[in-house]
Every structure is written in C-alpha cells, then in structure tokens.
Design an enzyme around this catalytic site. Sequence first.
Site, short mmCIF file in Angstrom:
data_model
loop_
_atom_site.label_atom_id
_atom_site.label_comp_id
_atom_site.label_asym_id
_atom_site.label_seq_id
_atom_site.Cartn_x
_atom_site.Cartn_y
_atom_site.Cartn_z
CE LYS A 23 20.60 44.90 73.05
NZ LYS A 23 21.70 45.86 72.89
NE ARG A 28 29.77 43.76 66.87
CZ ARG A 28 29.30 44.19 68.04
NH1 ARG A 28 27.99 44.22 68.25
NH2 ARG A 28 30.12 44.58 69.00
CG ASP A 292 25.87 43.55 78.01
OD1 ASP A 292 26.06 44.60 78.66
OD2 ASP A 292 25.87 43.53 76.76
NE ARG A 323 22.91 47.67 82.14
CZ ARG A 323 23.06 47.13 80.95
NH1 ARG A 323 24.14 46.41 80.68
NH2 ARG A 323 22.12 47.30 80.02
NE ARG A 366 22.16 43.70 78.61
CZ ARG A 366 21.80 42.87 77.64
NH1 ARG A 366 21.00 41.85 77.91
NH2 ARG A 366 22.19 43.06 76.39
CE LYS A 390 19.12 49.41 75.46
NZ LYS A 390 19.24 50.35 74.33
#
Length: 409
Positions: A23, A28, A292, A323, A366, A390
Amino acid sequence: MKVHLKHTSFLKENTAIKLGGSKSEANRLLVLQALFSGIEITNCSTSDDSQTMMNALSSDGNLIDVSHAGTAMRFLTAYFATQDGREVTLTGSKRMLQRPIGLLVDALKALGADISYVKNIGYPPLLIRGKQLKANEVTIAANVSSQYISALMLIAPSLPEGLKIRLDGNVTSVPYINMTLQLLKQLGFEGGFEDNVVRVLPGAITGVKKIRVESDWSSVSYLYGLIALTQSGKLTTSTFKKESLQGDAALSDIYQELGVETIFNEDDSVTLQKISEVTKAHLEFNLINTPDIAQTIAVTCFGLGVSCTLTGLHTLKIKETDRLFALKVELEKLGAQVHITENSLMLEKSTAIKAGVAIDTYQDHRMAMAFAPLVLKTSLTINEADVVSKSFPEFWEVLKELGILLKIE
C-alpha cells in the site's frame, strides 16, 4: 467482528501464499497517476487505504472523507492543494482528527497553498482551495513523519520549477523517502536526496509507463512472526525483490536473529524457514527506519520468551493509535512486563503466556495481525478483527490456508 484463535502447535508447511501489492508503493503511484497521464499500475494494493485513495482521487465531490487512512490524509492534502480551481474539505475518522498535520500544511502554505483549518488549528478537517503553486523551495522538520516529506515530493514534478525540500533535523524513516524518490525515477522524473536536501525536478510522462507494485513487506512481517514461533516451520510467499524499495525489507536481517532464514528465489518469491532457536537472552533493535514492524517484533520476542529493547519509535504515538501504549496494555494482559518511553519499548523476559485473553486492536490493523501469531503459543481472541482490511484484507484467510483454526463471530 471477533476472531477466536485456537491454540495449535503446528503450522501447515510448504504452503505458497500470494500477497497483495504494497500500500505504501501503491498510494504513491496512485497520486502520481492522478497528476500525470500515461501511468499504468499493476498488482495494486487491495487494502482499504488504497481503495480510499482511489475513491478520493476519482471523486468530484467537495467533501472527501479518508476515514482511518493516514497516508491518504497526508498525500491528498498536498495533491488537492495543487488542483487549481478545486475546493474540497478533507476529513476523516475521530482518531484522524486527532492526528497532527500542521507541519505539512505550513510547508504547503509556504509554497503558496490556500489551506485553512475547519475546527482545531494543526488538525483535520482541512478546507483546501486548490491553486497553482509557484514557489520552488521549502523547509520542513524532518523528525516527525516521512509522509509529510513524501507528500511534497509527489507533487514536486508537477510544479513549474520542481521543488527543493530542506529537511531540518534528524530524518525519520529514510527508506520511505528513498522509496518515493526511486518510484519517481522509475517513471522518468529526476531528483536526488543528499545532505538533508531533497530535490525533484519538474517533468512529464511521455508515452505509457507501466509499473508493477511489489508485494507488501509489512504484511509479510506477520508470517515471519508465525515462522519464528514454530519448531520447524516453512512457507513461501510472493512477489518480493531482494533489492526492495521498502524499508521493511529489513525483516530478513532482523528475523535472522530470531531464528528465521529468508531465501530469495529466482521467481521473486521468498521462502521463510525456521532454522534455529534464539540463543541470546536479550535483543536490541533500532527501528528508526522501520517503525511499522515494531509491534510484530515485540510480540515475537514475547512469544519466544526473549527480552528486547526497541528504540527509534517516536512516530508510533501518532499512528492509528498510540502504538507504544497499546502494546504495553495488551502484552501485559498476556503476562508480560513492559516499560515504554516516548520513543522506546523494553520487554522483560517472560516464562509464561496467559490463555484465553481478548486482545483489543484500537482500530489499528497492525495490533490485530501482530498478536495473531501467538496462537502457536496460546489461545486468544482478537477484537475488532475486521480492522485488518486497512492493509491486508486476506489476512484471516491466509491463516486458514496455513492450517490455523479460527472462529469468526
């Protein structure tokens, strides 16, 4: 939606898994496709975030709602600022309206953009009146989110004189800036990144440019987590490049320390294979370029009974949720001891994992996927499990393919 995962000690081996496009790359390229005719994209991401981006770019409405899609919020702010004569209000979910965007707005205003805050200064919703941006140089803080910088880079070749972006301070997530630059170069645009200065020249697309999106390394991180928690697991997934544009390709080196070997095959597939147990009592990783995958690594270390210190995590506090806080709360439910600061997480060695715990996901994809591999150590439930759409809509189906027993309700 809840997913109940039943504790299993096995993982179906030699399964071939095909993952969708990244993604990060897709979003982009979608912006560049909207700015320039002649770009054809294959293997585009099937994620909600990329679908949100496509819908927004094709909409002729005055209200654009990106829901939870942070990348879309940042990239579209820059995109709509360049659309002369177009007026839009850019908004999102309750959490999105709490995520700062002032640095990007300030940078765009310095280039001549007409953007105002509908409610709170520094945060969405934004009222954007598109116009021609004629300035060609801007300075922006470099230590908050690389997406602000990438947003400016994406519009740069459409500006009359291109753009010089001066980065003030230590740059966060350098691989994502390099990803944007390399995608621009693949499409024929010229630019460079040196001494905290990004330069992108003005340009155009001649003829048709076909570009294939590499599969998502962030998504494969959860498969690494699964293999690491097995005794002798092995699986193959595609399509990946050894010389990837994605910073999260660092997984191959990181998980080598967690007992997983990565084999790059000639057909652009990769094979993940458990080769050893972790011998070190404590592991340390600086994830400044790969924040991430922090959740996946923390959960893997917990499942292996290994202590770890993860640093370079300051951007995690402004993601879909805080997070660092969410990791601490959910790991401690399972019996872990976790200490966090503004930019780090320290997990103490654990000897037992509680069973039957329900993991909250905080509307964060996540969180759901990082904790799921613990099914190889205990039974657990993932709340709001549909949030995986997502970035990885097929996630629960992939677990079924791998032989993991799960019940969806």
